[in-house]
Scaffold this active site. Structure first.
Site, mmCIF file in Angstrom:
data_model
loop_
_atom_site.group_PDB
_atom_site.id
_atom_site.type_symbol
_atom_site.label_atom_id
_atom_site.label_comp_id
_atom_site.label_asym_id
_atom_site.label_seq_id
_atom_site.Cartn_x
_atom_site.Cartn_y
_atom_site.Cartn_z
ATOM 1 N N GLY A 41 0.829 -1.193 0.000
ATOM 2 C CA GLY A 41 0.000 0.000 0.000
ATOM 3 C C GLY A 41 0.866 1.246 0.000
ATOM 4 C CD GLN A 45 -16.639 26.178 30.425
ATOM 5 O OE1 GLN A 45 -15.575 26.527 30.931
ATOM 6 N NE2 GLN A 45 -17.791 26.766 30.717
ATOM 7 C CE1 TYR A 46 -10.541 24.562 31.378
ATOM 8 C CE2 TYR A 46 -8.496 23.868 30.359
ATOM 9 C CZ TYR A 46 -9.205 24.775 31.119
ATOM 10 O OH TYR A 46 -8.578 25.889 31.589
ATOM 11 N NE ARG A 47 -15.612 15.089 27.789
ATOM 12 C CZ ARG A 47 -16.732 14.410 28.042
ATOM 13 N NH1 ARG A 47 -17.500 14.746 29.075
ATOM 14 N NH2 ARG A 47 -17.086 13.419 27.281
ATOM 15 N N GLY A 88 -25.291 9.247 26.271
ATOM 16 C CA GLY A 88 -25.974 8.149 25.601
ATOM 17 C C GLY A 88 -26.576 8.573 24.265
ATOM 18 C CD GLU A 133 -5.780 10.538 -2.412
ATOM 19 O OE1 GLU A 133 -4.636 10.936 -2.651
ATOM 20 O OE2 GLU A 133 -6.607 10.265 -3.299
#
Ligand SMILES: Cc1cc2nc3c(=O)[nH]c(=O)nc-3n(C[C@H](O)[C@H](O)[C@H](O)COP(=O)(O)OP(=O)(O)OC[C@H]3O[C@@H](n4cnc5c(N)ncnc54)[C@H](O)[C@@H]3O)c2cc1C
Ligand SMILES: Cc1cc2nc3c(=O)[nH]c(=O)nc-3n(C[C@H](O)[C@H](O)[C@H](O)COP(=O)(O)OP(=O)(O)OC[C@H]3O[C@@H](n4cnc5c(N)ncnc54)[C@H](O)[C@@H]3O)c2cc1C
Lengths: 528, 528
Positions: free
Chosen positions: A104, A292-294, A368, A391
């Site tokens: 490949g 927020q940090y996530r 969930g 690619e």
């Protein structure tokens, strides 16, 4: 996710024929081929828009039409016009057959062979064993009529390396494969269910001499191989289009996938509430510090990456145009082409990786409900996933960037900062001066300014370049083997170098449009 | 992946009935209920083994039989024996209905209501609006006959909080839902296609008084609510089983999923070759430095996590046994139960996250072939994914660990280091002494020893505890609000604290069995 979901009610077979049908429909809406004077940009935009609607359809069209037509244009000549017209009129559909079962990333080792038969003026194509079966080829499983095949060209017992051939696979009327062709569907994948990736093996399969794409080399009337580098400048430009168009497309698609995932999760977080504060008011997820940090780093990345993707596409089209116009010198074209390739390799890697991680994080951030098919995030993850591999596998691609940078470092003659994107790396000329600088930042304001950030990035690149190069030199003299030396420098620090270069390239495009004060404010609000 | 793949030829409907069929078959193979004296361990092992064969079947049985029977045992009484026998004989199949459309993590806010009707001695169950519909409930979509329902118990207009009820859903003969029950399949998910997650809404649906699981509280003959804390010690033990059994199962399943992904990728890397060295010999992927850095940390994690998972299951069963035997004091049981819960919360999170990341990395490490369904990694990723969310969302769970640790820090009376797992945290008694220590390590050998690593971990936990607590105190006095203070400490550094505690817990179980020299050798071989 529009119609890119695989519906409950359709089997895989039905799903695949549905996307073929969608492709046909799309076709009737598309502009006729005359329109494609500014085709590269047009195609990139069509591809990007389609991908948002349905990744299966956009990839089918990209492989089946756009990249094929592009390749005919770049690698072929007048005699291939017929295929070009046919594919744009929807009479034939193509695929790009490169990868083999055993190879490949290392395309040089591909084994499919096209032997010239001087008697009949044909090429005889053979697959030497199962390990050389072409695999993973999109559109090949069920639907394509032609393959753009890459095979080792052999004339009079001498191999001349990989060349491209247009190879009829199926009768366009009946879709029955021709004799000598053993072709099939690869079966189920982890996503992109609408694309019929396939395999093919050739058994003394004959195609006319004319089907060789002959821009690089041809077999003459006397049955001898000759390279026809009549216009090497244009050839270089062509290789830019061939090598890079697909990757530019992937960068665009990824930035949209990132955008989509982040929008879903941020909107959900603003509206979903869970747990009460001490006043008994339920808190929106967006108010939680961890949430927020996530999400916010990915939200920020979306702005930066989306902007880079727009900007880079335009510059890429400029480069293609410049290489065609002939206003640049040969050497300049050559350097521009490697520069675009190098920046694209590392940014394709960093952007597709960031997007893949972002999709997973947003899925989790929606709890969930994020696992439901209707949330769209599962399909998005599964469909985006192969972009880190196809690619050019990311890990392999970033090595090309670091190799290019080390060349630039070692050979000042290669540093032509007048061409894009080398212009971004002008600071390398001052490498030693930069490395001897110490930071004089004493306050938060200066620390968060664009110029400080860029200065730090420049220092980091210089440092990574110098250390990696020193290590590489030491390993080369120790093992007397370039391959071994490169392998032993991958982690410390060639890979890091390429990743930092990607970050700088992406950020630069953003800083150009960012009001100076905005960054400082943003960063200050999110300290510990 | 055995039969856990969703086959090409089956529609979702067919796939779901296939897994029901598999469940039935499994059942005939399983031992009769008498055997379940040592049921917890037995069930954990059966679950783990089944999960390797087919995640859909193991989850269907866990929800439909094991966790239900377990809950009857722990929360119910003699009068529920009938359900217990029926479920083990395969006459009925259950589901656990907790989550509602609007509330998942915050179970306290669940709104489904069970009102006692003294006249008929029945409970009348109602769903107050679509937002309170039970959702995501596995087995509920098509197949279950009974639900273990959690609803707010209301007697004489007074709410007594969440209680468990056995609620008949469908006629076991015809599988037709009963009148007053509006039930349906939730539709397609991002994986676990064989599980019929469903939703249900109740409309004045009546169940007999006896169906209340009455270990915690009951309605007496006079129609009054009374809590029957006859044996609080056993109740605590019961809550340990109820709360933790599912999570212990998830830790086991995850460690197997990790193992499976890593084995696939490492074996593939040893056998797949790509690119030649200068002698023309193709290099196995495993020889590439980047490849080693991508896979070996997960390979190492597999050893550590798999060992922890075995060890912890045993200790967990010991704790359940100890709590039942009555040899421990009430307070000891109470502390052991919170300790097991706290360690399980953070290790469940770290282990499921590690596994999810590992599966993605191994998929990429197998290149294009890793994207084929037959590689098994796509299904593994999609089926494993919800484990970071169900049985407690990871981000929410780690907060429970940090809260527990902060309690331990602030209240020396809570530190009963004679019980498992608190024994692991004995060093907290020396917190200030530990923090004042400086490292005296001067050579690699000492640095890589288990004792140095543990000393550093202990220091880190002490430091995180102290800083987090200080910040929490400051925020509490600033905002006068525990909820706000906790939220603002999540990132700096409560989450980190819980994650480090998980790492220590997992490593400790491994270091116990590791020959002292092994680690040093391993670490030395992989420096820069
Ligand atoms: C959905 C999908 C669609 C595709 N469509 C097409 C198509 O239409 N036509 C076509 O021709 N092909 C197609 N491909 C194939 C794709 O181009 C190849 O998968 C890709 O080039 C990677 O090659 P490989 O799979 O052989 O991976 P390998 O080259 O075997 O690499 C496997 C792993 O080894 C690592 N590795 C390899 N070499 C090195 C090195 N030197 N140093 C460090 N690490 C290394 C890589 O990072 C990778 O993780 C498709 C693939 C997919 C998944
Ligand atoms: C496949 C699957 C099967 C399931 N099976 C069942 C079943 O059989 N029975 C059943 O009753 N339920 C089942 N569930 C539901 C599952 O228990 C819930 O999804 C889980 O409890 C999380 O709740 P939620 O989805 O409401 O997420 P939410 O509570 O809405 O959380 C959403 C996001 O917000 C974040 N968040 C929430 N609160 C906070 C906070 N205080 N601080 C920081 N971040 C926060 C979380 O980290 C999460 O990322 C299943 C779910 C899935 C996906």
């Amino acid at each position: 996710m529009g119609s890119s979901e695989r519906s409950t009610l359709l089997s895989l077979e039905e799903y695949r024929s549905k996307s073929s049908f969608d492709v046909k429909q799309m076709f009737e809406e598309m502009e006729p081929p005359e329109y494609f004077e500014i085709k590269t940009k047009y195609l990139l935009i069509v591809n990007e828009a389609l991908e948002i609607y349905n990744a299966n359809v956009s990839i089918k069209i990209a492989l089946g039409v756009a990249l094929f037509a592009n390749a005919l244009n770049c690698l072929g000549s007048e005699r291939h016009k017929k295929f070009y017209t046919d594919v744009w009129e929807g009479k034939i559909l193509s695929c790009l057959a490169i990868t083999e079962l055993e190879h490949g990333s290392d395309t040089k080792r591909l084994k499919t062979i096209a032997r010239y038969d001087a008697l009949t003026k044909e090429f005889v194509i053979n697959t030497p064993g199962i390990c050389a079966a072409k695999v993973w080829v999109g559109n090949l499983g069920k639907q394509c009529t032609h393959a753009l095949l890459f095979a080792q060209l052999e004339v009079n017992g001498v191999s001349h390396g990989l060349h491209g051939f247009v190879v009829p696979i199926r009768d366009p009327q009946t879709l029955q494969p021709y004799l000598g062709i053993n072709v099939g569907d690869l079966g189920e994948k982890s996503g992109l269910h609408g694309i019929d990736n396939g395999w093919v093996m050739f058994d003394n399969y004959r195609i006319p001499k004319e089907n060789l794409l002959n821009r690089v080399g041809d077999v003459n009337e006397e049955g001898e191989y000759e390279t026809s580098f009549t216009d090497p400048q244009k050839l270089l430009g062509a290789s830019l289009e061939i090598l890079s168009a697909g990757r530019v497309g992937i960068v665009n698609e990824s930035s949209n996938n990132l955008l989509r995932a982040v929008i879903i999760a941020v909107r959900y977080a603003a509206q979903r509430r869970q747990f009460c504060d001490s006043k008994g008011i339920e808190t929106p997820l967006l108010e939680y510090q961890t949430h927020q940090y996530r999400l916010f780093p990915y939200l920020a990345a979306t702005y930066v990456i989306k902007n880079f993707s727009n900007e880079f596409s335009d510059r890429y089209v400029d480069c293609v145009a410049a290489s065609r116009e002939g206003s640049l010198e040969m050497k300049q074209v050559s350097r521009m082409v490697s520069g675009v390739h190098a920046v694209l390799c590392c940014t394709k890697a960093v952007i597709t990786w960031t997007t893949q991680r972002a999709i997973q994080e947003t899925r989790e951030a929606c709890g969930g409900h994020g696992y439901h098919k209707a949330a769209g995030l599962g399909d998005l993850r599964n469909n985006h996933d192969p972009r880190v591999t196809f690619e050019g596998d990311n890990t392999v691609l970033v090595q090309q960037t670091s190799n290019w940078l080390l060349k630039l470092y070692n050979d000042p003659d290669e540093r032509d900062f007048t061409v894009y994107p080398l212009s971004m790396f002008k600071f390398i000329d001052q490498l030693d001066a930069i490395l001897s600088k110490k930071s004089d930042v004493t306050n938060v304001e200066t620390l968060c300014s664009v110029s400080t950030i860029m200065t730090m990035y420049e220092w980091l690149i210089c440092w990574l370049l110098k250390t990696t190069n020193r290590k590489m030199d030491a390993l080369k003299s120790k093992y007397n083997d370039r391959f071994v030396a490169r392998n032993l420098c991958q982690v410390f620090k060639a890979k890091e170098l390429a990743i930092v270069v990607a970050e700088v390239s992406v950020c630069l495009a953003y800083f150009l449009i960012l009001p100076a004060s905005a960054l400082r404010i943003a960063v200050q609000n999110y300290g510990p």
